[in-house]
Structure formats: structure tokens, C-alpha cells
Motif scaffolding. Structure first.
Motif, PDB file in Angstrom:
ATOM      1  N   LYS A 165      39.822  51.033  34.985  1.00 55.01           N
ATOM      2  CA  LYS A 165      39.010  49.991  35.623  1.00 55.01           C
ATOM      3  C   LYS A 165      38.288  49.150  34.572  1.00 55.01           C
ATOM      4  O   LYS A 165      37.930  48.006  34.817  1.00 55.01           O
ATOM      5  CB  LYS A 165      37.975  50.634  36.561  1.00 55.01           C
ATOM      6  N   LEU A 166      38.050  49.754  33.428  1.00 48.35           N
ATOM      7  CA  LEU A 166      37.283  49.080  32.379  1.00 48.35           C
ATOM      8  C   LEU A 166      37.754  49.568  31.014  1.00 48.35           C
ATOM      9  O   LEU A 166      37.928  50.768  30.817  1.00 48.35           O
ATOM     10  CB  LEU A 166      35.785  49.395  32.565  1.00 48.35           C
ATOM     11  N   THR A 197      47.614  39.873  33.856  1.00 46.40           N
ATOM     12  CA  THR A 197      47.396  40.576  35.123  1.00 46.40           C
ATOM     13  C   THR A 197      46.931  39.554  36.148  1.00 46.40           C
ATOM     14  O   THR A 197      47.217  38.375  36.043  1.00 46.40           O
ATOM     15  CB  THR A 197      46.403  41.739  34.942  1.00 46.40           C
ATOM     16  N   SER A 198      46.202  39.988  37.142  1.00 41.56           N
ATOM     17  CA  SER A 198      45.880  39.089  38.241  1.00 41.56           C
ATOM     18  C   SER A 198      44.811  38.071  37.878  1.00 41.56           C
ATOM     19  O   SER A 198      44.447  37.249  38.697  1.00 41.56           O
ATOM     20  CB  SER A 198      45.404  39.923  39.425  1.00 41.56           C
ATOM     21  N   GLY A 199      44.297  38.135  36.654  1.00 42.59           N
ATOM     22  CA  GLY A 199      43.253  37.188  36.258  1.00 42.59           C
ATOM     23  C   GLY A 199      41.872  37.649  36.641  1.00 42.59           C
ATOM     24  O   GLY A 199      40.884  36.970  36.381  1.00 42.59           O
ATOM     25  N   ALA A 200      41.792  38.834  37.256  1.00 40.33           N
ATOM     26  CA  ALA A 200      40.485  39.320  37.699  1.00 40.33           C
ATOM     27  C   ALA A 200      39.662  39.883  36.550  1.00 40.33           C
ATOM     28  O   ALA A 200      38.485  40.170  36.713  1.00 40.33           O
ATOM     29  CB  ALA A 200      40.669  40.396  38.760  1.00 40.33           C
ATOM     30  N   LEU A 235      31.002  45.306  36.201  1.00 43.23           N
ATOM     31  CA  LEU A 235      32.212  45.563  35.397  1.00 43.23           C
ATOM     32  C   LEU A 235      32.798  46.909  35.817  1.00 43.23           C
ATOM     33  O   LEU A 235      32.074  47.869  36.059  1.00 43.23           O
ATOM     34  CB  LEU A 235      31.876  45.584  33.904  1.00 43.23           C
ATOM     35  N   GLY A 236      34.110  46.949  35.896  1.00 45.33           N
ATOM     36  CA  GLY A 236      34.782  48.181  36.303  1.00 45.33           C
ATOM     37  C   GLY A 236      34.848  48.355  37.807  1.00 45.33           C
ATOM     38  O   GLY A 236      35.257  49.400  38.293  1.00 45.33           O
ATOM     39  N   THR A 292      41.291  45.020  35.503  1.00 43.87           N
ATOM     40  CA  THR A 292      40.671  45.837  34.463  1.00 43.87           C
ATOM     41  C   THR A 292      39.719  44.946  33.681  1.00 43.87           C
ATOM     42  O   THR A 292      40.136  43.930  33.130  1.00 43.87           O
ATOM     43  CB  THR A 292      41.742  46.400  33.512  1.00 43.87           C
ATOM     44  N   ASP A 293      38.451  45.292  33.653  1.00 42.74           N
ATOM     45  CA  ASP A 293      37.473  44.495  32.903  1.00 42.74           C
ATOM     46  C   ASP A 293      37.423  44.950  31.445  1.00 42.74           C
ATOM     47  O   ASP A 293      37.919  46.025  31.092  1.00 42.74           O
ATOM     48  CB  ASP A 293      36.088  44.610  33.551  1.00 42.74           C
TER      49      ASP A 293
END
Ligand SMILES: [Zn+2]
Length: 608
Positions: A56-57, A178-181, A314-315, A320-321
Motif C-alpha cells: 500500500k505504501l 499504475t492507475s495514477g493513484a 498515505l497507504g 501504492t503511495d
């Protein structure tokens, strides 16, 4: 490929298509028809893993000037985050940069891109610009539309960006592929660290300049940083004192480091007061130098990182941040007091506590096991020459202005206009326009220059640019010395020098004008193990704990993170640290019913 992974990728593709449909359609809601065209995803097998397919991070931590052996020496005194990294993570004990230019901008760009300076182009903290005929910082941006931006009303000068970094950082690739997130956030006291870790654009890339937190045009400004800059500015630490945090018997070295040059207002021994030049009144520049050389700056960076996790969650997004912190103070303390000092030992004890707090915060907000941490350093440091000399070893100071004088003198009889040398910056000798081309066609003059440099006190060897071009370092058949290869890994045309000085081991390259005292204790920037050997520690999502002794480089960090996140980097200078990655569990693969064993050939046929 495991089926579970395929399914995951599939749903991501659908999400991306939906996002694209929204973008192109404006307010027209035709998303469902696009989504409906996508083949239906197969239901997950009951044995599919519950864990997320990616972290996630990603947390990247760089300790500026942390020698690899600091972990071996001081681990027993750590109780916080540094200890946790060793005990719960993968500890690479033989990690070293293979290149010569062991400096901050270079090391951070190498960690962030997974490439060597001959690829990413950040060859030094600053180099001689042939066109401008002046020294330029690795992050300086001449584009008039770019400018530095101060938080809490500060008005910084100049413009610092990543435009000279030739390839994207891992974080940029992560966001792009990735998705740009992905949100990209980085902090350091130094622009050249915060910027290179983040990349060309980011949600925040923040550094410290003359008492203020600063960013620049390509990066977003964040309300939580503004709030932190106002509510807990560095000047709130004015009047504090840095004292020893362990019992006196716990320290390895004497109370005075031999040859140390402390910042103004500090003596050679603890305690070190943060009270500026005069000791009273308002914080001055001396105070900010003291603050940056103290554990309080590390704590401020840690607080900012924790605020970023809270404010941006974040996370906790779909992607993924990326959070990066470069702790600059160990570098300042090392330059002042050297590696054999109580100051270095103590600031690492404090940093261990800060990192323990940071990990506890991440456990709570992101979840233990959901994030991956990589910690390394941008370079090490050489012992203070006077300290090394006390052992009887051959050590000293290689005075670069003296080398410059010798070259000018050697060329007098060959009719070269003065100054023939435009600049000596670290190992790199830059000649004035046209001079090096002339020398290449004039072997007697070139030999005279070589002789003049080679016979200067502390010089081991001299290399020429044409020996290093075209990356001979990567040639398998090359039989060059390790030092030659190291200079080739650092060489970038148009930025590197014309000639390169390799000092003898334990000789400090020093640019202080002749006759003036050195304003620092020691330094770094050469291809010896004391500058090249750094820690590499990985912990968390996907990491197989343990101690690893194979020889690796910090350029391996980004490819390893890329493998965990399922993305591809442009450069193959670094490689994936596969030995420290957890193997996919059996549960990822649907189990096949066991086949009956074939009957032995000699067995009688019992079929009816
Ligand atoms: Zn440094």
C-alpha cells in the motif's frame, strides 16, 4: 504467472478504462457501455491469497553519510526503528556504490532511479558548466518560469528542480505505470535529496533553506506542511541543548574527536547548545546551522513524514503511495566531527528512536505488513586525516588548489594561455575552453600535465575522459582496475571533467584556498570502500528477513521495489534482490488433484 495475479491485473485494466472513459466523455456518462465490453472476470479461486497484490505504501529512507559499518558497530545500542529494520528485515551487509562520485545528489539519484550516474546524469552535487563557464548545482534550473516557493511566508531565492535527472525516478514510474493513484511525497533538509528521491513532479517535495521549509514550481504545495511550518518551526528548538543520551561508558570514542571542526558556537565536547552565535535573542544563521547538525532536525523531518501519512492518508488509496525521507544531519555531523565521534554515535541513537516512532505510526495508520521500507545511505565518509595519521597510516590532505597551480606551471613552457584550468571540482579537472582538445593533440604538454598531477602529494592515479567514455565499465571483457571502472560508472559526457584524480587511500580531497584553515573535519566523494560501503535494509511487504552477504549496490533498491509493485524501470544498471523477496506461497496456485502413479512396467495387467 499465478492466476490470482492475472485477475488482479484484469480488474485494474477495467478501472483504467473507466477512468479514461470519464476523462474523454466529460460529463456524458457512457461509462457502463465501455465497462460492459470488458470480458467478465473469473471468480477468484477459494485458495486465492487474501494479502494485497502490492504494498500500500513504499517508504524510502536515506541516511545521508551513513557508513555501512555503523550498523555493525552501534546495533547493540539501538532499541527503535534501526534495530527493527535489522531484526525484522533483510540486511545486506556488503552493499557498496561501484562508482567514484560518492556524493549526495549522485547517491540519492542512484537509489531513486536504480541507475548509475553514467545513466541518470547526476554526476556530482555541482559541476562545471562548459557553456555557462560557472559551477552549477545538480538541481539548479535556469528556466525563468521555475521558482522556489517558501512555506509560512518564506521567500527563498533560485529554482531547484529535477530537470537534469535524465530518467524518471522509481516513484514517477510507479505513478505513471499504475492507475495514477500514487501520491509522491519526499522530505529532506537538502534540495538535492528531496528532489532526486521524488522525481520531476510530485505531490510534495520539501526541503529546508535558511530557516524555512521550501518547495518549487513542479511540486504541489500542501496545507499540512504550511500548518506544520507555522505551528512547529525549527526556531521553536532555539535554546535546547544536545546532550549525550547514553551512559558515558557506552561511547566508543573519546570525548574530543581529533581534528574535528564544530559549527560556530559549539565546543569540541558535549553538551552542544542550540543558541546561535550570541547565545541570546532571536535565531540567527548560526542557530540554523547548529539545528541542522543536531538530532532535532531528524525529529522535525520524522514529524513531517507522520503528518503526511495522516493528512494525505498515505497507504489508504487504491494505488501504492510513496513516502521518502532523507535524514541530512548525520552528514553535517560527520563532516564536522568525523566518523569516530560521540556525536555520530549519539545522533544515530536518536535517529533510531525517531524511526521507531515512524514505524509505529505506519503500523497504526497503514497496517503492519502493508508497507515496505528500504533504508540506505548516499555515501560514507573518510576518517578525519589528522585522526587517521595518529595510527601511523599514510593519510593526509590533497590540496586541489596546489594541483591547479602545478598544472598551470607545467604548461608555461608550452605556450598555453592562463588559466589553462577552469576549475577543479572534487576529482574532476575541467580545462578552459579549447585547452583539453589542444592537449589531446600535444602529447608532450599532456605528459607534462600528467606528471604535474601525479607527483602532487596524495595522488594515486590520473584518468582521462576518453578512457571512460562509452561506458567501458559495463564491458565484460574489460580488464580495467576497480578504480578505473568506478570513474567510468560516474562519467557523463558534457558534465564530467576532462581529467580525474584518484587520491591515495585516506587522503582527503580538499578545495580550501592555500593558506586558509579547513572549515570542516572530513569529507567523501572517492572510490574507496569507506565512501562506497553503505547499509541496505529492506523490511515489510514481500521481504524475506535475514542477513545477506552477497555483494550488491544501492542501485538494486529501486528494481527490487519495482518488482514488488509490478512495474518496469528503464535502466538495468541495478538488479532485483531476489534472495530477499518472499517466494509466492503455495496457496497462490490452485492445487491439482494428485495423478495416480503409472504402474511399473513389470506389473501384471490387472485390467479386466
Ligand atoms: Zn556530505
Amino acid at each position: 504467472m499465478a492466476p490470482g495475479r492475472f485477475l488482479w491485473k484484469h480488474t485494474l485494466l477495467q478501472r483504467a478504462m473507466m477512468a479514461a472513459a470519464f476523462f474523454f466523455a466529460g460529463s456524458v456518462p457512457f461509462v457502463p457501455s465501455i465497462a460492459a465490453q470488458a470480458p467478465p472476470s473469473r471468480p477468484a479461486a477459494p485458495s486465492a491469497p487474501k494479502a494485497p497484490a502490492r504494498p500500500k505504501l513504499v517508504v524510502l529512507l536515506v541516511v545521508d553519510q551513513m557508513r555501512g559499518d555503523y550498523v555493525d558497530k552501534f546495533l547493540g545500542q539501538w532499541t527503535g526503528g534501526l534495530k527493527r529494520l535489522v531484526e525484522e528485515g533483510a540486511w545486506f551487509r556488503d552493499a557498496a556504490y561501484p562508482y567514484a562520485a560518492t556524493e549526495t545528489c549522485v547517491g540519492h539519484a542512484t537509489i531513486s532511479t536504480g541507475a548509475f550516474p553514467s545513466t541518470h546524469g547526476m554526476v556530482a552535487n555541482a559541476w562545471w558548466d562548459h557553456k555557462e563557464q560557472k559551477m552549477i548545482a545538480c538541481t539548479s534550473d535556469p528556466d525563468p518560469s521555475m521558482k522556489n516557493i517558501g512555506y509560512a511566508g518564506a521567500t527563498p531565492i533560485g529554482a531547484d528542480t529535477a530537470w537534469r535527472m535524465e530518467i524518471p525516478s522509481f516513484a514517477e514510474e510507479l505513478k505513471f505505470q499504475t492507475s495514477g493513484a500514487t501520491r509522491i511525497v519526499s522530505f529532506s533538509l537538502k534540495a538535492r535529496a528531496a528532489i532526486t528521491m521524488a522525481g520531476h513532479k510530485a505531490d510534495a517535495a520539501t526541503w529546508f533553506d535558511s530557516g524555512a521549509w521550501v518547495t518549487s514550481s513542479p511540486y504541489r504545495t500542501q496545507p499540512f506542511i504550511e500548518e506544520q511550518a507555522k505551528s512547529h518551526p525549527a526556531k521553536a528548538d532555539f535554546g535546547k541543548t544536545w546532550s549525550l543520551s547514553l551512559q558515558e561508558t557506552a561511547y566508543w570514542y573519546g570525548e574530543k574527536a581529533l581534528g574535528a571542526v564544530p559549527p560556530d558556537g559549539w565546543g569540541l565536547t558535549f553538551p552542544h547548545p542550540l543558541r546561535g552565535k550570541t547565545g541570546v535573542g532571536e535565531p540567527d544563521n548560526t542557530f540554523y546551522e547548529q539545528w541542522a547538525s543536531s538530532p532535532y532536525a531528524d525529529t522535525a523531518l520524522t514529524e513531517l513524514a507522520e503528518k503526511a501519512v495522516d493528512a494525505l492518508k498515505l497507504g489508504n488509496s487504491n494505488g501504492t503511495d510513496f513516502l521518502a525521507v532523507s535524514y541530512s544531519s548525520v552528514d553535517l555531523v560527520g563532516h564536522e566531527f568525523g566518523p569516530r565521534s560521540r556525536e555520530i554515535q549519539d545522533i544515530l541513537v536518536r535517529l533510531d528512536k525517531d524511526l521507531g516512532n515512524l514505524f509505529a505510526h505506519l503500523d497504526q495508520k497503514v497496517g503492519r505488513g502493508n508497507y515496505v521500507v528500504a533504508l540506505s545511505a548516499d555515501h560514507g565518509v573518510v576518517p578525519i586525516p589528522e585522526d587517521m595519521q595518529s595510527t601511523g597510516a599514510d593519510a593526509g590532505v590533497l590540496h586541489l588548489p596546489e594541483v591547479q597551480e602545478r598544472i598551470e606551471k607545467a604548461l608555461e613552457s608550452f605556450n598555453y594561455a592562463k588559466p589553462a584550468v577552469a576549475r577543479i571540482a572534487g576529482s574532476d579537472i575541467y580545462f578552459s575552453p579549447g585547452v583539453y582538445e589542444k592537449l589531446q593533440a600535444d602529447s608532450n604538454a599532456m605528459n607534462a600535465v600528467f606528471e604535474a598531477v601525479r607527483t602532487a602529494p596524495g595522488v594515486a592515479a590520473v584518468y582521462r575522459a576518453e578512457e571512460l567514455r562509452d561506458r567501458p565499465a559495463t564491458s565484460q571483457s574489460s580488464n580495467q582496475s576497480p578504480a578505473h571502472r568506478a570513474f567510468a560508472y560516474s562519467y557523463f559526457p558534457g558534465r564530467s571533467g576532462d581529467l580525474f584524480i584518484l587520491p591515495k587511500p585516506y587522503w582527503l580531497l580538499d578545495g580550501t584556498p592555500l593558506g586558509k584553515p579547513r572549515s570542516y573535519g572530513t569529507g567523501h566523494g572517492v572510490p574507496y570502500n569507506y565512501d562506497q560501503h553503505v547499509p541496505v535494509l529492506l523490511m515489510g511487504f514481500g521481504i524475506q528477513p535475514g542477513q545477506y552477504f552477497q555483494s550488491i549496490t544501492p542501485a538494486d533498491i529501486a528494481p527490487t521495489l519495482a518488482a514488488l509493485c509490478g512495474i518496469t524501470l528503464s535502466s538495468r544498471d541495478g538488479h532485483v534482490l531476489a534472495e530477499a523477496l518472499k517466494k509466492p506461497t503455495e496457496a497462490r496456485f490452485p492445487t491439482q488433484p494428485a495423478r495416480p502413479k503409472p504402474a511399473p512396467a513389470s506389473a501384471p495387467n490387472t485390467n479386466p
